[in-house]
Design a protein around this motif. Structure first.
Motif, PDB file in Angstrom:
ATOM      1  N   ASP B  27     -39.815  45.342  -2.659  1.00 46.34           N
ATOM      2  CA  ASP B  27     -41.261  45.331  -2.427  1.00 46.34           C
ATOM      3  C   ASP B  27     -41.776  43.891  -2.433  1.00 46.34           C
ATOM      4  N   SER B  28     -43.004  43.716  -2.093  1.00 47.31           N
ATOM      5  CA  SER B  28     -43.602  42.381  -2.098  1.00 47.31           C
ATOM      6  C   SER B  28     -43.681  41.853  -3.526  1.00 47.31           C
ATOM      7  N   VAL B  29     -43.503  40.534  -3.667  1.00 45.80           N
ATOM      8  CA  VAL B  29     -43.396  39.949  -5.010  1.00 45.80           C
ATOM      9  C   VAL B  29     -44.395  38.816  -5.210  1.00 45.80           C
ATOM     10  N   ASN B  30     -44.838  38.685  -6.476  1.00 52.05           N
ATOM     11  CA  ASN B  30     -45.629  37.524  -6.896  1.00 52.05           C
ATOM     12  C   ASN B  30     -44.740  36.429  -7.446  1.00 52.05           C
ATOM     13  N   ASN B  31     -43.561  36.826  -7.875  1.00 54.24           N
ATOM     14  CA  ASN B  31     -42.675  35.904  -8.574  1.00 54.24           C
ATOM     15  C   ASN B  31     -41.245  36.284  -8.266  1.00 54.24           C
ATOM     16  N   LEU B  32     -40.418  35.291  -7.995  1.00 55.99           N
ATOM     17  CA  LEU B  32     -38.992  35.485  -7.840  1.00 55.99           C
ATOM     18  C   LEU B  32     -38.329  34.334  -8.578  1.00 55.99           C
ATOM     19  N   GLN B  33     -37.524  34.664  -9.560  1.00 55.51           N
ATOM     20  CA  GLN B  33     -36.873  33.629 -10.348  1.00 55.51           C
ATOM     21  C   GLN B  33     -35.361  33.814 -10.308  1.00 55.51           C
ATOM     22  N   TRP B  34     -34.650  32.679 -10.347  1.00 52.63           N
ATOM     23  CA  TRP B  34     -33.201  32.665 -10.509  1.00 52.63           C
ATOM     24  C   TRP B  34     -32.902  32.063 -11.874  1.00 52.63           C
ATOM     25  N   PHE B  35     -31.965  32.701 -12.576  1.00 57.16           N
ATOM     26  CA  PHE B  35     -31.556  32.246 -13.901  1.00 57.16           C
ATOM     27  C   PHE B  35     -30.037  32.117 -13.949  1.00 57.16           C
ATOM     28  N   HIS B  36     -29.578  31.238 -14.825  1.00 52.61           N
ATOM     29  CA  HIS B  36     -28.165  31.155 -15.177  1.00 52.61           C
ATOM     30  C   HIS B  36     -28.073  31.530 -16.654  1.00 52.61           C
ATOM     31  N   GLN B  37     -27.264  32.546 -16.961  1.00 56.05           N
ATOM     32  CA  GLN B  37     -27.103  32.930 -18.352  1.00 56.05           C
ATOM     33  C   GLN B  37     -25.839  32.283 -18.895  1.00 56.05           C
ATOM     34  N   ASN B  38     -26.017  31.474 -19.926  1.00 51.99           N
ATOM     35  CA  ASN B  38     -24.866  30.760 -20.474  1.00 51.99           C
ATOM     36  C   ASN B  38     -24.059  31.676 -21.397  1.00 51.99           C
ATOM     37  N   PRO B  39     -22.888  31.232 -21.842  1.00 52.97           N
ATOM     38  CA  PRO B  39     -22.023  32.112 -22.651  1.00 52.97           C
ATOM     39  C   PRO B  39     -22.674  32.590 -23.946  1.00 52.97           C
ATOM     40  N   TRP B  40     -23.696  31.917 -24.428  1.00 50.06           N
ATOM     41  CA  TRP B  40     -24.381  32.325 -25.652  1.00 50.06           C
ATOM     42  C   TRP B  40     -25.554  33.261 -25.368  1.00 50.06           C
ATOM     43  N   GLY B  41     -25.770  33.575 -24.108  1.00 49.54           N
ATOM     44  CA  GLY B  41     -26.803  34.542 -23.758  1.00 49.54           C
ATOM     45  C   GLY B  41     -28.136  33.955 -23.350  1.00 49.54           C
ATOM     46  N   GLN B  42     -28.287  32.654 -23.452  1.00 49.80           N
ATOM     47  CA  GLN B  42     -29.561  32.032 -23.072  1.00 49.80           C
ATOM     48  C   GLN B  42     -29.765  32.068 -21.566  1.00 49.80           C
ATOM     49  N   LEU B  43     -30.947  32.484 -21.137  1.00 54.79           N
ATOM     50  CA  LEU B  43     -31.302  32.467 -19.723  1.00 54.79           C
ATOM     51  C   LEU B  43     -31.941  31.122 -19.401  1.00 54.79           C
ATOM     52  N   ILE B  49     -39.329  30.777  -7.275  1.00 57.86           N
ATOM     53  CA  ILE B  49     -39.386  30.624  -5.822  1.00 57.86           C
ATOM     54  C   ILE B  49     -39.830  31.912  -5.150  1.00 57.86           C
ATOM     55  N   PRO B  50     -41.133  32.265  -5.256  1.00 58.96           N
ATOM     56  CA  PRO B  50     -41.599  33.475  -4.589  1.00 58.96           C
ATOM     57  C   PRO B  50     -41.537  33.388  -3.068  1.00 58.96           C
ATOM     58  N   SER B  51     -41.476  32.161  -2.529  1.00 62.78           N
ATOM     59  CA  SER B  51     -41.289  31.987  -1.093  1.00 62.78           C
ATOM     60  C   SER B  51     -40.840  30.552  -0.845  1.00 62.78           C
ATOM     61  N   GLY B  52     -40.256  30.317   0.334  1.00 63.25           N
ATOM     62  CA  GLY B  52     -39.894  28.967   0.706  1.00 63.25           C
ATOM     63  C   GLY B  52     -38.531  28.528   0.194  1.00 63.25           C
ATOM     64  N   THR B  53     -38.317  27.222   0.215  1.00 64.93           N
ATOM     65  CA  THR B  53     -37.037  26.624  -0.153  1.00 64.93           C
ATOM     66  C   THR B  53     -37.259  25.526  -1.178  1.00 64.93           C
ATOM     67  N   THR B  62     -33.609  29.723  -1.412  1.00 64.13           N
ATOM     68  CA  THR B  62     -34.530  30.074  -0.336  1.00 64.13           C
ATOM     69  C   THR B  62     -34.950  31.510  -0.529  1.00 64.13           C
ATOM     70  N   THR B  63     -36.260  31.758  -0.450  1.00 65.96           N
ATOM     71  CA  THR B  63     -36.773  33.122  -0.475  1.00 65.96           C
ATOM     72  C   THR B  63     -37.521  33.383   0.828  1.00 65.96           C
ATOM     73  N   VAL B  64     -37.120  34.452   1.523  1.00 64.51           N
ATOM     74  CA  VAL B  64     -37.826  34.894   2.721  1.00 64.51           C
ATOM     75  C   VAL B  64     -38.585  36.157   2.319  1.00 64.51           C
ATOM     76  N   ALA B  65     -39.837  35.955   1.902  1.00 68.77           N
ATOM     77  CA  ALA B  65     -40.603  37.044   1.298  1.00 68.77           C
ATOM     78  C   ALA B  65     -40.838  38.185   2.293  1.00 68.77           C
ATOM     79  N   THR B  66     -41.049  37.847   3.565  1.00 66.85           N
ATOM     80  CA  THR B  66     -41.344  38.884   4.563  1.00 66.85           C
ATOM     81  C   THR B  66     -40.142  39.788   4.788  1.00 66.85           C
TER      82      THR B  66
END
Lengths: 115, 110
Positions: B27-43, B49-53, B62-66
């Motif tokens: 669905d359409s989004v207000n927020n799009l986040q990428w996380f890396h979870q380390n071995p201790w569980g921290q995000l 990046i809800p849109s763009g590069t 890169t997020t292509v919201a459409t």
């Protein structure tokens, strides 16, 4: 800006005991979220606060769970009569929701083991 | 709530290789986040990046919201890039929480 902090980092408890976790958000962030993460899954939403008001609760939040955020600062999450199925990582996040801002920042988590 | 799917579920790379991780959302989004979870569980926040590069060192997104997808690119991978990468979306109407995918587990071997 010291980031989101959570205490304790690890908790081992026996089934039936009560536990309480604390989260200190980034200062001036008005929203605070609790999530739960089990092994091999992504985090799942539990509840969130805007300032001191608890605005939303997930169906995952059974009546054994209660969360508070007095004075809109730190938050506590209490689990009563713990069960083995409560074993998980409990993550807290905060955000400053202003015009166009929704980015959430996560704490290190509290890993709960119920024996 | 919004459905978030990530692919591939697992990825093994030789150090120095490049990779692309994909996130589809329903669905359409207000927020799009990428996380890396380390071995201790921290995000660890990688991108909001809800849109763009956006680019940050060896990482870009890169997020292509459409078209309801986002891509995370890792170039010249290092062993320290190993871990689980999560995509999470906040839908434009309805719930105020992030919905997470099930993650991509990346292993970079020397």
């Amino acid at each position: 800006d010291t980031g989101v902090s959570q205490n304790p980092r690890h908790k081992i408890t026996k089934r039936g005991q009560n536990v309480t976790f604390r989260c200190d958000p980034i200062s001036e962030h008005n929203r605070l979220y609790w999530y739960r993460q089990t092994l091999g899954q992504g985090p799942e939403f539990l509840t969130y606060f805007q300032n001191e008001a608890q605005l939303e609760k997930s169906r995952l939040l059974s009546d054994r769970f209660s969360a508070e955020r007095p004075k809109g600062s730190f938050s506590t999450l209490e689990i009563q009569r713990t069960e083995q199925g409560d074993s998980a990582m409990y993550l807290c996040a905060s955000s400053l929701v202003a015009s166009g801002g929704y980015e959430q920042y996560f704490g290190p988590g509290t890993r709960l083991t119920v024996t | 709530g919004i459905q978030v799917e990530q692919s591939p579920p697992d990825l093994i790379l030789q150090e120095g290789a490049n990779s692309t991780l994909r996130c589809n959302f329903s669905d359409s989004v207000n927020n799009l986040q990428w996380f890396h979870q380390n071995p201790w569980g921290q995000l660890i926040n990688l991108f909001y990046i809800p849109s763009g590069t956006k680019q940050n060192g060896r990482l870009s997104a890169t997020t292509v919201a459409t078209e309801r997808y986002s891509l995370l690119y890792i170039s010249s991978s290092q062993t320290t890039d190993s871990g689980v990468y999560f995509c999470a979306a906040l839908e434009m109407s309805g719930a105020n929480n992030l919905f997470f995918g099930t993650g991509t587990r990346l292993t970079v071997i020397p």
